[in-house]
Structure formats: C-alpha cells, structure tokens
Design a protein around this motif. Structure first.
Motif, PDB file in Angstrom:
ATOM      1  N   SER A   3      16.710  -9.541  29.171  1.00  0.00           N
ATOM      2  CA  SER A   3      16.778 -10.013  27.792  1.00  0.00           C
ATOM      3  C   SER A   3      15.738 -11.085  27.489  1.00  0.00           C
ATOM      4  O   SER A   3      15.493 -11.383  26.325  1.00  0.00           O
ATOM      5  CB  SER A   3      18.179 -10.561  27.505  1.00  0.00           C
ATOM      6  OG  SER A   3      18.495 -11.608  28.402  1.00  0.00           O
ATOM      7  N   ALA A   4      15.120 -11.665  28.518  1.00  0.00           N
ATOM      8  CA  ALA A   4      14.125 -12.729  28.306  1.00  0.00           C
ATOM      9  C   ALA A   4      12.704 -12.176  28.213  1.00  0.00           C
ATOM     10  O   ALA A   4      11.981 -12.447  27.257  1.00  0.00           O
ATOM     11  CB  ALA A   4      14.210 -13.764  29.426  1.00  0.00           C
ATOM     12  N   CYS A   5      12.287 -11.379  29.226  1.00  0.00           N
ATOM     13  CA  CYS A   5      10.919 -10.860  29.241  1.00  0.00           C
ATOM     14  C   CYS A   5      10.834  -9.399  28.819  1.00  0.00           C
ATOM     15  O   CYS A   5       9.734  -8.855  28.702  1.00  0.00           O
ATOM     16  CB  CYS A   5      10.307 -11.028  30.634  1.00  0.00           C
ATOM     17  SG  CYS A   5      11.139 -10.080  31.934  1.00  0.00           S
ATOM     18  N   GLU A   6      11.993  -8.731  28.651  1.00  0.00           N
ATOM     19  CA  GLU A   6      12.083  -7.348  28.188  1.00  0.00           C
ATOM     20  C   GLU A   6      11.463  -6.361  29.163  1.00  0.00           C
ATOM     21  O   GLU A   6      11.113  -5.244  28.767  1.00  0.00           O
ATOM     22  CB  GLU A   6      11.461  -7.192  26.797  1.00  0.00           C
ATOM     23  CG  GLU A   6      12.160  -8.023  25.732  1.00  0.00           C
ATOM     24  CD  GLU A   6      11.583  -7.786  24.348  1.00  0.00           C
ATOM     25  OE1 GLU A   6      10.558  -7.080  24.255  1.00  0.00           O
ATOM     26  OE2 GLU A   6      12.161  -8.303  23.383  1.00  0.00           O
ATOM     27  N   ASN A   7      11.311  -6.728  30.421  1.00  0.00           N
ATOM     28  CA  ASN A   7      10.854  -5.775  31.424  1.00  0.00           C
ATOM     29  C   ASN A   7      12.007  -4.874  31.846  1.00  0.00           C
ATOM     30  O   ASN A   7      13.170  -5.286  31.869  1.00  0.00           O
ATOM     31  CB  ASN A   7      10.294  -6.500  32.638  1.00  0.00           C
ATOM     32  CG  ASN A   7       8.910  -7.061  32.375  1.00  0.00           C
ATOM     33  OD1 ASN A   7       8.027  -6.359  31.898  1.00  0.00           O
ATOM     34  ND2 ASN A   7       8.719  -8.339  32.683  1.00  0.00           N
ATOM     35  N   LEU A   8      11.676  -3.653  32.218  1.00  0.00           N
ATOM     36  CA  LEU A   8      12.674  -2.648  32.564  1.00  0.00           C
ATOM     37  C   LEU A   8      12.803  -2.535  34.078  1.00  0.00           C
ATOM     38  O   LEU A   8      11.803  -2.569  34.798  1.00  0.00           O
ATOM     39  CB  LEU A   8      12.271  -1.306  31.950  1.00  0.00           C
ATOM     40  CG  LEU A   8      13.237  -0.141  32.102  1.00  0.00           C
ATOM     41  CD1 LEU A   8      13.288   0.667  30.809  1.00  0.00           C
ATOM     42  CD2 LEU A   8      12.807   0.777  33.255  1.00  0.00           C
ATOM     43  N   PHE A   9      14.060  -2.390  34.567  1.00  0.00           N
ATOM     44  CA  PHE A   9      14.331  -2.282  35.993  1.00  0.00           C
ATOM     45  C   PHE A   9      15.263  -1.104  36.241  1.00  0.00           C
ATOM     46  O   PHE A   9      16.230  -0.899  35.488  1.00  0.00           O
ATOM     47  CB  PHE A   9      14.974  -3.561  36.530  1.00  0.00           C
ATOM     48  CG  PHE A   9      14.100  -4.774  36.453  1.00  0.00           C
ATOM     49  CD1 PHE A   9      13.316  -5.145  37.536  1.00  0.00           C
ATOM     50  CD2 PHE A   9      14.044  -5.540  35.293  1.00  0.00           C
ATOM     51  CE1 PHE A   9      12.498  -6.259  37.469  1.00  0.00           C
ATOM     52  CE2 PHE A   9      13.231  -6.657  35.218  1.00  0.00           C
ATOM     53  CZ  PHE A   9      12.450  -7.011  36.308  1.00  0.00           C
ATOM     54  N   CYS A  10      14.965  -0.353  37.301  1.00  0.00           N
ATOM     55  CA  CYS A  10      15.854   0.747  37.681  1.00  0.00           C
ATOM     56  C   CYS A  10      17.117   0.184  38.335  1.00  0.00           C
ATOM     57  O   CYS A  10      17.207  -1.013  38.623  1.00  0.00           O
ATOM     58  CB  CYS A  10      15.142   1.708  38.627  1.00  0.00           C
ATOM     59  SG  CYS A  10      14.678   0.997  40.220  1.00  0.00           S
ATOM     60  N   GLY A  11      18.092   1.046  38.600  1.00  0.00           N
ATOM     61  CA  GLY A  11      19.368   0.604  39.145  1.00  0.00           C
ATOM     62  C   GLY A  11      19.270  -0.135  40.474  1.00  0.00           C
ATOM     63  O   GLY A  11      19.795  -1.246  40.609  1.00  0.00           O
ATOM     64  N   PRO A  12      18.614   0.437  41.488  1.00  0.00           N
ATOM     65  CA  PRO A  12      18.509  -0.260  42.777  1.00  0.00           C
ATOM     66  C   PRO A  12      17.791  -1.603  42.673  1.00  0.00           C
ATOM     67  O   PRO A  12      18.202  -2.585  43.298  1.00  0.00           O
ATOM     68  CB  PRO A  12      17.738   0.725  43.663  1.00  0.00           C
ATOM     69  CG  PRO A  12      18.006   2.055  43.057  1.00  0.00           C
ATOM     70  CD  PRO A  12      18.102   1.825  41.588  1.00  0.00           C
ATOM     71  N   CYS A  13      16.725  -1.671  41.884  1.00  0.00           N
ATOM     72  CA  CYS A  13      15.987  -2.932  41.757  1.00  0.00           C
ATOM     73  C   CYS A  13      16.804  -3.974  41.000  1.00  0.00           C
ATOM     74  O   CYS A  13      16.773  -5.159  41.336  1.00  0.00           O
ATOM     75  CB  CYS A  13      14.656  -2.692  41.058  1.00  0.00           C
ATOM     76  SG  CYS A  13      13.471  -1.733  42.039  1.00  0.00           S
TER      77      CYS A  13
END
Length: 339
Positions: free
Chosen positions: A315-325
């Motif tokens: 919510s801060a930098c809006e970068n996307l992460f997959c489930g494991p990460c």
C-alpha cells in the motif's frame, strides 16, 4: 549504558498479522500502540481432558508442538520480552519455568514436563490465575502483562470464588487471551471480557496453530497510558572475551537478560533491530483483484504472476508481490524491499 524509549509504534488501527484472528472489540473503539517489552505467562491445562483425540493425533501432542513453536516465535519477534510457563493438573498449579529463563531453557522445560506425558485429574483456573498474578504483579509498569491460556477442560475445579480472582487479574492490568480446546465456557468468556483479551475456540489443528502464533506479536497497550524510559545496557567485552554489564561490570552469560546485580536489561543491537520491526506492521495488505495485474512480474523474484488470489500489493510503494514472496516478507524479512 543507554536509556531507550521503547513503548510506541502505530497509534491508529492495530491489526494482528494473522488475518483470521479477531482483535478485541476495544481496538476498534480506542487508539492503541504496541509495546516491545512484554511479560507473558503461558498457562497450560494438563488435566485429563488434554488426552482426548478430537485434534489429531491427540490434544496434548498439539499443545506441545504449538507451545514449542510459540516459544521460538515469541523470542524471535519480541527479544526484549520474558516468558513464564504455568501448568495445572490434579487441581493444583505448577510453575514450569519463571520469567528469567531463555528460549532454550523454556523449550527444555516443556519437553521434560509435557512431551510424552498424559494429562491427569482436573484443572483449576483459579489456582493457575493466582500463580500467574504472583509472577506478574510486581513486574515493571513499562512492560505489558499478559496471560495466554490454553484451556482444554469443559469446566474448572476451584477452591474459592473465581469471580474475585478475575477482578484481581483485571485490577493488576493483566490481559488474558484464551484459546479453548473444549468449547466455549462462560467463565473463560467473562475472564477475557474483564481483562480486554481475546477468546478463541479453534476449529481444527491448523487453526489452533495459527491462533497460538498470532499472540507472538508485540502486545497492545492503550495510547492513554503513560510511557516509560527503560534502561538498557550494551555489554562490552573484556580482555578474556567475556561480556560484562556496563553499569556494575558483572559477567553476563546470555542475552537478552537481566543483570543479576543491578537489574539492567542486557542486550545487543540485533535485539533492538528485531524489536523495532515488531512494532510496525508490514504494508503488504492490499490483495490484488484486478485482471490488470495478471501477467505482471513480482517485484522480488521477477516471476510472472499467474494466480491473482495469492498476489499482494504494498500500500506504500504499490509494488506487486507473488504469494511466496509476500509470505517471506511478512514472516522473515519484516520490511517491504520496495520501499
């Protein structure tokens, strides 16, 4: 010798890291903050009811495994916290270990007292609470006072008025969080409500583990309570390689610990860093639902996302992460690598 300000953290809405564990009703009404310095008593019901097999392979095996995991996670997330373990059986309470023990000592004591044993007799909630209050009532006001109850029986055998004991617990500002394996009981619900704690009945083995581990996060204290400066010592090393208390120069065996002479808390910079991370929640809470995120690369591992149900966005930098990460960031890294 350093004087460090520890009580603080988020002052708005506080949420536990585990999504399926409900916070107390008062959290939504008042402002709270986290406290990195904790004093916790783990209360185990080792009565005959713990031998039941509704949790596979049986309750006592689940209690031992989850208690061991709780000890490891507790000291990992709250290295400045202290943990005592109290057990009840045959209508009496027994102190398995006091607040001065380390993680290794607490684990060994649990293995000796719980692993491979069977529950016996009936449990006494009143005797157990009285023992826990004696452990916590004289502790520093700078630390939270918490009791985590793992109750297995469908009742309690008490020598006196349990209501008076509940009022005593609440008077000492002790928060009682309860996990009931034998169903919901009125006396446990009244205890949780009187002390502003959480009362949960796990549905199955995995839920039991998740609920236990949800209480390893730093404790919540009201924003209206006063803050305290807590003296902390960073032990230097002498010519022989021994660590010494920086105030009275007494040799110290392990960290973090209290100096046996002057009472100063001894720790290292790594403990400070881990305690700092426990005060703040990771901003990976926004679940991605739009198809526009399908096919994008994970910020951490750069793999292309194919399952939107496990994708999280900071919510801060809006970068996307997959489930494991996202799981690795929340459980191990403790901060968002994107921001």
């Amino acid at each position: 010798l350093q004087f460090l300000y520890f009580i603080g953290g988020e002052k708005n809405e506080m949420k536990r890291e585990r999504e399926d564990t409900e916070a107390p009703t008062e959290v939504a009404k008042h402002k709270w903050r986290r406290n990195a310095v904790r004093n916790t008593v783990l209360l185990l019901d080792l009565s005959e009811s713990v031998n039941k097999r509704d949790l596979l392979p049986d309750r006592i095996t689940n209690v031992f495994d989850n208690t061991t995991s709780f000890i490891q996670e507790y000291f990992n997330k709250c290295p400045l916290g202290r943990l005592s373990i109290v057990a009840t059986r045959e209508g009496h309470s027994e102190v398995i270990c006091g607040l001065e023990v380390t993680e290794g000592e607490a684990t060994r004591n649990i293995e000796q007292k719980v692993k491979g044993t069977c529950g016996s007799g009936v449990g006494s909630l009143q005797n157990s609470l009285e023992t826990a209050v004696k452990i916590l009532e004289n502790q520093s006001k700078a630390a939270t006072r918490e009791i985590l109850v793992l109750w297995s029986s469908c009742g309690t055998s008490d020598p006196g008025d349990i209501s008076a004991t509940v009022r005593k617990v609440a008077k000492n500002n002790i928060v009682c969080n309860i996990i009931g394996l034998g169903g919901q009981l009125h006396v446990l619900s009244a205890l949780a409500n009187a002390t502003k704690g959480v009362y949960t009945v796990p549905r199955h083995e995995e839920h039991f583990k998740e609920v236990v581990l949800s209480f390893t996060s730093a404790g919540l204290v009201s924003d209206s309570l006063p803050a305290y400066f807590v003296p902390m010592g960073f032990p230097p090393m002498d010519a022989k390689g021994s660590k010494l208390c920086p105030k009275c120069w007494t040799p110290a065996a392990s960290f973090p610990s209290l100096c046996p002479v002057c009472g100063v808390t001894l720790l290292s910079s790594a403990h400070i860093a881990r305690s700092f991370y426990s005060l703040y929640s990771i901003p990976l809470q926004v679940k991605s639902e739009g198809k526009a995120d399908l096919g994008k690369r994970c910020f951490a591992c750069t793999e292309i996302t194919t399952d939107l149900s496990s994708v999280s966005t900071c919510s801060a930098c809006e970068n996307l992460f997959c489930g494991p990460c996202a799981g690795f960031v929340k459980e191990k890294l403790n901060f968002c690598p994107g921001c």
